[in-house]
Design a protein around this motif. Structure first.
Motif, PDB file in Angstrom:
ATOM      1  N   MET A 103       0.836  -1.197   0.000  1.00 32.42           N
ATOM      2  CA  MET A 103       0.000   0.000   0.000  1.00 32.42           C
ATOM      3  C   MET A 103       0.874   1.252   0.000  1.00 32.42           C
ATOM      4  O   MET A 103       2.073   1.187   0.270  1.00 32.42           O
ATOM      5  N   LYS A 104       0.259   2.383  -0.296  1.00 29.21           N
ATOM      6  CA  LYS A 104       0.954   3.660  -0.304  1.00 29.21           C
ATOM      7  C   LYS A 104       0.363   4.564   0.781  1.00 29.21           C
ATOM      8  O   LYS A 104      -0.729   4.320   1.289  1.00 29.21           O
ATOM      9  N   LEU A 105       1.089   5.639   1.101  1.00 27.91           N
ATOM     10  CA  LEU A 105       0.609   6.639   2.058  1.00 27.91           C
ATOM     11  C   LEU A 105       0.801   8.027   1.484  1.00 27.91           C
ATOM     12  O   LEU A 105       1.900   8.370   1.026  1.00 27.91           O
ATOM     13  N   ILE A 106      -0.272   8.831   1.471  1.00 24.70           N
ATOM     14  CA  ILE A 106      -0.151  10.227   1.073  1.00 24.70           C
ATOM     15  C   ILE A 106      -0.590  11.117   2.230  1.00 24.70           C
ATOM     16  O   ILE A 106      -1.373  10.704   3.094  1.00 24.70           O
ATOM     17  N   LEU A 107      -0.059  12.331   2.240  1.00 23.96           N
ATOM     18  CA  LEU A 107      -0.376  13.310   3.279  1.00 23.96           C
ATOM     19  C   LEU A 107      -1.127  14.493   2.687  1.00 23.96           C
ATOM     20  O   LEU A 107      -1.156  14.681   1.474  1.00 23.96           O
ATOM     21  N   ASP A 108      -1.701  15.290   3.569  1.00 22.92           N
ATOM     22  CA  ASP A 108      -2.278  16.563   3.153  1.00 22.92           C
ATOM     23  C   ASP A 108      -1.154  17.582   2.988  1.00 22.92           C
ATOM     24  O   ASP A 108      -0.255  17.662   3.832  1.00 22.92           O
ATOM     25  N   LEU A 109      -1.214  18.343   1.909  1.00 21.50           N
ATOM     26  CA  LEU A 109      -0.274  19.439   1.686  1.00 21.50           C
ATOM     27  C   LEU A 109      -1.053  20.735   1.869  1.00 21.50           C
ATOM     28  O   LEU A 109      -1.856  21.115   1.015  1.00 21.50           O
ATOM     29  N   ALA A 195      10.920  27.685   0.559  1.00 23.35           N
ATOM     30  CA  ALA A 195      10.817  27.195   1.939  1.00 23.35           C
ATOM     31  C   ALA A 195       9.684  26.183   2.053  1.00 23.35           C
ATOM     32  O   ALA A 195       9.804  25.165   2.751  1.00 23.35           O
ATOM     33  N   ILE A 196       8.573  26.445   1.374  1.00 23.04           N
ATOM     34  CA  ILE A 196       7.452  25.503   1.352  1.00 23.04           C
ATOM     35  C   ILE A 196       7.893  24.166   0.750  1.00 23.04           C
ATOM     36  O   ILE A 196       7.610  23.094   1.297  1.00 23.04           O
ATOM     37  N   TYR A 197       8.583  24.241  -0.373  1.00 24.94           N
ATOM     38  CA  TYR A 197       9.018  23.011  -1.042  1.00 24.94           C
ATOM     39  C   TYR A 197       9.911  22.164  -0.136  1.00 24.94           C
ATOM     40  O   TYR A 197       9.797  20.933  -0.109  1.00 24.94           O
ATOM     41  N   ASP A 198      10.796  22.827   0.619  1.00 23.51           N
ATOM     42  CA  ASP A 198      11.709  22.088   1.497  1.00 23.51           C
ATOM     43  C   ASP A 198      10.996  21.540   2.726  1.00 23.51           C
ATOM     44  O   ASP A 198      11.124  20.356   3.053  1.00 23.51           O
ATOM     45  N   SER A 199      10.248  22.393   3.413  1.00 21.35           N
ATOM     46  CA  SER A 199       9.712  22.038   4.725  1.00 21.35           C
ATOM     47  C   SER A 199       8.445  21.195   4.650  1.00 21.35           C
ATOM     48  O   SER A 199       8.300  20.217   5.390  1.00 21.35           O
ATOM     49  N   ALA A 200       7.538  21.557   3.738  1.00 24.78           N
ATOM     50  CA  ALA A 200       6.246  20.875   3.681  1.00 24.78           C
ATOM     51  C   ALA A 200       6.239  19.688   2.733  1.00 24.78           C
ATOM     52  O   ALA A 200       5.370  18.825   2.842  1.00 24.78           O
ATOM     53  N   MET A 201       7.205  19.616   1.800  1.00 26.02           N
ATOM     54  CA  MET A 201       7.167  18.575   0.779  1.00 26.02           C
ATOM     55  C   MET A 201       8.372  17.641   0.844  1.00 26.02           C
ATOM     56  O   MET A 201       8.232  16.458   1.137  1.00 26.02           O
ATOM     57  N   ARG A 202       9.570  18.152   0.561  1.00 24.48           N
ATOM     58  CA  ARG A 202      10.740  17.262   0.493  1.00 24.48           C
ATOM     59  C   ARG A 202      10.989  16.560   1.827  1.00 24.48           C
ATOM     60  O   ARG A 202      11.422  15.398   1.845  1.00 24.48           O
ATOM     61  N   PHE A 203      10.733  17.235   2.939  1.00 23.61           N
ATOM     62  CA  PHE A 203      10.940  16.621   4.252  1.00 23.61           C
ATOM     63  C   PHE A 203      10.202  15.293   4.345  1.00 23.61           C
ATOM     64  O   PHE A 203      10.737  14.302   4.850  1.00 23.61           O
ATOM     65  N   TRP A 204       8.956  15.237   3.829  1.00 16.90           N
ATOM     66  CA  TRP A 204       8.139  14.033   3.930  1.00 16.90           C
ATOM     67  C   TRP A 204       8.368  13.078   2.767  1.00 16.90           C
ATOM     68  O   TRP A 204       8.374  11.849   2.960  1.00 16.90           O
ATOM     69  N   LEU A 205       8.581  13.599   1.587  1.00 18.84           N
ATOM     70  CA  LEU A 205       8.840  12.730   0.436  1.00 18.84           C
ATOM     71  C   LEU A 205      10.128  11.936   0.643  1.00 18.84           C
ATOM     72  O   LEU A 205      10.206  10.757   0.273  1.00 18.84           O
ATOM     73  N   ASP A 206      11.111  12.572   1.249  1.00 15.79           N
ATOM     74  CA  ASP A 206      12.372  11.873   1.509  1.00 15.79           C
ATOM     75  C   ASP A 206      12.229  10.799   2.578  1.00 15.79           C
ATOM     76  O   ASP A 206      13.095   9.929   2.724  1.00 15.79           O
ATOM     77  N   ARG A 207      11.130  10.832   3.334  1.00 14.95           N
ATOM     78  CA  ARG A 207      10.859   9.799   4.336  1.00 14.95           C
ATOM     79  C   ARG A 207       9.979   8.687   3.760  1.00 14.95           C
ATOM     80  O   ARG A 207       9.563   7.787   4.490  1.00 14.95           O
ATOM     81  N   GLY A 208       9.661   8.758   2.457  1.00 19.62           N
ATOM     82  CA  GLY A 208       8.951   7.668   1.804  1.00 19.62           C
ATOM     83  C   GLY A 208       7.479   7.903   1.538  1.00 19.62           C
ATOM     84  O   GLY A 208       6.791   7.002   1.040  1.00 19.62           O
ATOM     85  N   VAL A 209       6.979   9.093   1.848  1.00 19.75           N
ATOM     86  CA  VAL A 209       5.572   9.395   1.559  1.00 19.75           C
ATOM     87  C   VAL A 209       5.352   9.392   0.052  1.00 19.75           C
ATOM     88  O   VAL A 209       6.225   9.805  -0.723  1.00 19.75           O
ATOM     89  N   ASP A 210       4.168   8.952  -0.390  1.00 18.34           N
ATOM     90  CA  ASP A 210       3.905   8.666  -1.803  1.00 18.34           C
ATOM     91  C   ASP A 210       3.085   9.725  -2.536  1.00 18.34           C
ATOM     92  O   ASP A 210       2.603   9.473  -3.642  1.00 18.34           O
ATOM     93  N   GLY A 211       2.937  10.893  -1.944  1.00 19.42           N
ATOM     94  CA  GLY A 211       2.223  11.958  -2.629  1.00 19.42           C
ATOM     95  C   GLY A 211       1.417  12.802  -1.666  1.00 19.42           C
ATOM     96  O   GLY A 211       1.550  12.705  -0.436  1.00 19.42           O
TER      97      GLY A 211
END
Length: 582
Positions: A103-109, A195-211
């Protein structure tokens, strides 16, 4: 073409198009420690349940650190988890638990705004010459002819108050399209975007979140001249101004940049919350694969059935016709034909009343048939399918006799308070009308605790739940329904498997209305790329209705029905059938 995609019919198939996505509202899903709030360990304990249901992707609503003024949509730290929910390490465990089960996991952005408690806003509001001052929208006051201070514009917020709040420290107003505790980020500022791209997105994508499900996605670009909105309500200073901050002049530029700088570097998908965008041509600008912005969006025309007209009358309920629903569904099923765009299928989320109570009937004699009818409806629509927690067991709105004190949502409370005030002045019946609307449409209905079993508080918590448990939880819950092969839950499991078995027909098939003016029954066909056809017949009423497609079905076989008398020339109340050609 991605190595994970294949061609099926008119659209390229991918894992996220095939997926069934299940939305989890963390406060209300499962509490593991007895504090009355759902949490990440509670979700982890139910991953096997979701896998068995047939879920491919878990969508986790905001679990970030937050003062919880708007249930986590007021984020104070994108890189931390609200302590009642758990820790960042708990999210790592949840990601692994999902991935281990395929399965995959996505978060709210949530990046249109932050909380006033976010460090960025604290800096921005500290002085006019702070380096982050321009990370939010600050404007000086205006004054009327009597010298009274006024906001920079007359915009109404989504929560029934002014969209501007005065800051004593710097003697200016800041913009917030939602609550005063949710100041809007200034996407015009490139430093803010990065700053948004780094803190709200890459931080979680680099931990394996799928979208991501992308919150309020078409509000990042405003008309920054901030002119007043036209006056449509002379009795009020604040006016609806959505046309001045939705689909602004740079929105597609911003989303392309987000894709190119961040999303294109990961195997992920995005689904945008796209409000107030009625033109399919414009929607395609967001979801066309060649535009490289979003993979799909939620369109809310069906969700808005029964709502009042305009932002200010959202909870002043209206009547709707079945033919209106048909045209809405057809519009958003057909708009991707012949394009490289994609669409979604859903009828519930955290921001609306329960679908059974709105589009079916939650009366005990009709409840189960209504739940199964809506299941048939959803699984036969083209697009990525989204379920909301509890939908699979047929959860319903809170009882109408519950008082306003049981409503926790800031939007409901603000609309009711405004209605109380107007009832004493210009609109004597408004409080009663708004309360009727809240009883059907309020966001609180979807936020009641998940109903797991017959134990106290429906097995959601061993403590005192943050929100009252539904009165009928001992009849509508997972434990009861797992034991019953004819339950709503068992029916959903069957249908989700069926949707995969007939993916070319149901997920990718071409939709066409049958008898569009018929106000009694909703019928449509689905056609796959290999010529297989299905006929879907749905009775959205409490009364038996003639099955006008009976002759057409004589050369077809019944695939699924929620009624025992499926050979009848009459569709029973809330009966649904799906036929296949031989």
């Amino acid at each position: 073409m991605s190595p994970h995609s294949v061609k099926t019919g008119q659209h390229t198939a991918t894992w996220w198009k095939d997926a069934t996505v299940y939305q989890v509202y963390p406060a209300s899903f499962k509490d593991s420690d007895g504090d009355g709030w759902g949490d990440i360990p509670g979700i982890i304990s139910k991953v096997d349940y979701l896998k068995e249901l047939g879920v491919d992707v878990v969508w986790l609503s905001p679990m970030f650190d937050s003062p919880q003024d708007d249930m986590g949509y007021d984020i104070s730290d994108y890189e931390a988890v609200y302590p009642k929910y758990g820790t960042v390490e708990d999210i790592d465990v949840l990601v692994k638990a999902c991935h281990d089960r395929g399965m995959k996991l996505i978060l709210d952005l949530v990046v249109n705004h932050t909380s006033i408690e976010h460090k960025w806003f604290k800096e921005s509001s500290s002085s006019k010459d702070n380096p982050k001052r321009d990370w939010y929208f600050w404007r000086p006051p205006r004054y009327d002819e009597k010298g009274n201070r006024l906001p920079p514009t007359n915009y109404r917020s989504y929560f029934a108050d002014s969209a501007w709040t005065w800051d004593e420290t710097t003697q200016e107003y800041y913009l917030h399209l939602y609550a005063a505790s949710q100041p809007d980020l200034n996407w015009e500022n490139e430093e803010t975007r990065n700053a948004i791209y780094d803190s709200a997105m890459r931080f979680w994508l680099d931990r394996g979140v799928d979208g991501f499900r992308v919150d309020t996605v078409n509000k990042y670009s405003k008309h920054v001249d901030f002119r007043d909105a036209p006056i449509v309500d002379p009795s009020n200073f604040i006016q609806p101004a959505t046309h001045l901050y939705c689909n602004g002049p740079r929105i597609h530029e911003f989303l392309r940049e987000m894709h190119d700088k961040v999303l294109s570097n990961y195997d992920v998908f995005t689904v945008g919350e796209l409000s107030l965008t009625p033109d399919p041509i414009h929607v395609l600008e967001y979801v066309s694969a060649s535009e490289k912005q979003l993979d799909m969006v939620f369109q809310f025309d069906m969700i808005h059935l029964g709502m009042g007209h305009g932002l200010e009358d959202k909870y002043d309920p209206t009547e709707w016709k079945l033919s209106e629903m048909k045209q809405i569904i057809a519009k958003w099923q057909k708009f991707i034909e012949g394009t490289d765009g994609w669409t979604t299928a859903f009828c519930e989320n955290h921001d609306n009343g329960r679908a059974i109570s709105r589009f079916g009937s939650d009366e005990p004699e009709f409840w189960q048939a209504s739940a199964k009818l809506l299941a048939i409806f959803m699984i036969t629509l083209t697009g990525t399918l989204f379920l909301y927690q509890g939908q699979e067991i047929g959860m319903i709105n809170m009882p109408s006799e519950w008082p306003i004190e049981e409503y926790k949502d800031i939007e409901a409370i603000n609309y009711y308070s405004e209605a109380e005030r107007l009832s004493k002045t210009t609109d004597p019946t408004r409080k009663e009308r708004i309360m009727r609307g809240l009883q059907k449409l309020a966001r609180d209905h979807a936020r009641l605790p998940m109903q797991w079993d017959c134990s106290p508080n429906a097995g959601f918590t061993t403590g005192i739940p943050w929100m009252r448990t539904h009165d009928r939880y001992n009849k509508i819950n997972v434990e009861v329904e797992e034991k019953d092969p004819n339950s709503v839950l068992s029916f959903w499991k069957q249908l989700l498997a069926l949707r995969k078995d007939y993916r070319d027909l149901f997920i990718y098939g071409i939709f066409d209305l049958v008898d569009p003016e018929n106000e009694d029954t909703f019928m449509y066909t689905k056609l796959s790329s290999n010529g297989q056809m299905a006929l879907v017949a749905l009775n959205f009423s409490k009364d038996p209705k003639p099955f006008t497609g009976v002759d057409r079905c004589k050369k077809m076989k019944l695939l699924v029905s929620n009624c025992k008398n499926w050979e009848s020339e009459t569709l029973q109340p809330f009966e649904g059938r799906v036929y296949l050609n031989f």
